[in-house]
Design an enzyme around this catalytic site. Structure first.
Site, PDB file in Angstrom:
ATOM      1  N   GLY A 176       0.790  -1.237   0.000  1.00 34.66           N
ATOM      2  CA  GLY A 176       0.000   0.000   0.000  1.00 34.66           C
ATOM      3  C   GLY A 176       0.817   1.279   0.000  1.00 34.66           C
ATOM      4  CG  ASN A 228       1.534   3.253  -5.699  1.00 31.56           C
ATOM      5  OD1 ASN A 228       1.894   4.247  -6.306  1.00 31.56           O
ATOM      6  ND2 ASN A 228       2.154   2.082  -5.794  1.00 31.56           N
ATOM      7  NE  ARG A 272      -8.085 -11.492  -5.585  1.00 28.03           N
ATOM      8  CZ  ARG A 272      -7.955 -12.790  -5.748  1.00 28.03           C
ATOM      9  NH1 ARG A 272      -8.548 -13.407  -6.739  1.00 28.03           N
ATOM     10  NH2 ARG A 272      -7.242 -13.491  -4.891  1.00 28.03           N
ATOM     11  CB  ILE A 303     -11.638  -5.666 -13.129  1.00 29.69           C
ATOM     12  CG1 ILE A 303     -10.534  -5.151 -12.210  1.00 29.69           C
ATOM     13  CG2 ILE A 303     -12.957  -4.983 -12.807  1.00 29.69           C
ATOM     14  CD1 ILE A 303     -10.754  -5.438 -10.777  1.00 29.69           C
ATOM     15  CG  HIS A 310       1.783  -2.462 -15.239  1.00 31.40           C
ATOM     16  ND1 HIS A 310       1.493  -3.663 -14.618  1.00 31.40           N
ATOM     17  CD2 HIS A 310       2.803  -2.716 -16.091  1.00 31.40           C
ATOM     18  CE1 HIS A 310       2.301  -4.590 -15.094  1.00 31.40           C
ATOM     19  NE2 HIS A 310       3.103  -4.054 -15.980  1.00 31.40           N
TER      20      HIS A 310
HETATM   21  C1  GRF Z   1       3.099  -1.180  -7.594  1.00 26.86           C
HETATM   22  O1  GRF Z   1       4.384  -1.386  -8.141  1.00 26.86           O
HETATM   23  C2  GRF Z   1       2.061  -1.099  -8.684  1.00 26.86           C
HETATM   24  O2  GRF Z   1       2.557  -0.547  -9.864  1.00 26.86           O
HETATM   25  C3  GRF Z   1       1.750  -2.552  -8.906  1.00 26.86           C
HETATM   26  O3  GRF Z   1       1.755  -3.113  -7.616  1.00 26.86           O
HETATM   27  C4  GRF Z   1       2.649  -2.392  -6.791  1.00 26.86           C
HETATM   28  C5  GRF Z   1       1.916  -2.003  -5.540  1.00 26.86           C
HETATM   29  O4  GRF Z   1       2.775  -1.473  -4.574  1.00 26.86           O
HETATM   30  N1  GRF Z   1       0.510  -2.684  -9.626  1.00 26.86           N
HETATM   31  P1  GRF Z   1       2.182  -0.844  -3.230  1.00 26.86           P
HETATM   32  O5  GRF Z   1       1.282  -1.900  -2.584  1.00 26.86           O
HETATM   33  O6  GRF Z   1       1.416   0.388  -3.602  1.00 26.86           O
HETATM   34  O7  GRF Z   1       3.364  -0.538  -2.377  1.00 26.86           O
END
Ligand code: GRF
Length: 203
Positions: free
Chosen positions: A14, A16, A93, A95, A111
């Site tokens: 998490g 992000n 997952r 969707i 991504h």
């Molecule tokens: C990120 O690298 C995102 O691009 C990918 O999964 C990762 C999630 O990282 N889809 P976090 O859980 O936000 O640290």
């Protein structure tokens, strides 16, 4: 301005999710985080959501007979909370049409590669193993395929000579934490238009 309500979907650490929370708390992103949707009850993002006092819908997919069954419950939560935008931030997952139907054009994903290169899992490792000199980060609309929807924004990240997946991941994540809140801001300010696969941004 009208309130702009978002839901964040995440399965892992998490970081992000946290980057978005931080921007909101600093007053740099004018959105209301209505919900975290998480498919792994033990994921660290659940702790982050508790700390940030964000309501949660946490579930175990194996307790449902199909993807459509749990997505119908998620959709109900989203509609009740009048969510304007779904942000997939490490939600691992596929969707289905249950969510893509009502939310196409209002659902984005981040991504860790320059799509269409290296879709799917282990994108950072794949780029190092392939030997490309540049990889990066993509934010795109979600269309139900695997990382295949129309691209909104990308940022390149160089791959150094003796790079490891770990060292590259640090710079990829740093780029994500800037780009994802930025795209949410554009959408919130209604700067983004969609024409087939092509996305325009009024800066
Ligand atoms: C990120 O690298 C995102 O691009 C990918 O999964 C990762 C999630 O990282 N889809 P976090 O859980 O936000 O640290």
């Amino acid at each position: 301005m009208q309130p702009y309500r978002i839901a964040i979907f995440a399965s892992g650490s998490g970081s992000n999710f946290q980057a978005i929370v931080d921007q909101v708390q600093k007053g740099k992103l004018d959105v209301s985080i209505e919900l975290l949707v998480c498919d792994r009850p033990k994921a660290y993002v659940v702790e982050r959501a508790k700390e940030a006092k964000v309501p949660m819908f946490v579930f175990s997919p194996k307790e449902y007979e199909s993807r459509e069954a749990y997505e119908a419950l998620i959709l109900k939560e989203l509609v009740e909370r009048q969510v304007d935008l779904i942000v997939m931030a490490g939600y691992m997952r596929i969707i289905t049409d249950v969510l893509v139907g009502p939310y196409f054009g209002r659902m984005i994903n981040i991504h860790p590669s320059l799509l269409p290169s290296f879709p799917g899992v282990r994108a950072i490792e794949q780029a190092v193993e392939y030997g490309v000199k540049q990889t990066g980060v993509t934010v795109h609309f979600v269309d139900g395929g695997l990382d295949s929807g129309p691209i909104i924004a990308q940022r390149a990240v160089e791959i150094h000579e003796h790079e490891t997946a770990e060292s590259l991941a640090e710079r990829i994540h740093a780029a994500e934490h800037v780009l994802l809140p930025q795209v949410i801001r554009w959408l919130r300010e209604d700067r983004v238009s969609l024409d087939g696969r092509r996305v325009g941004v009024r800066l």
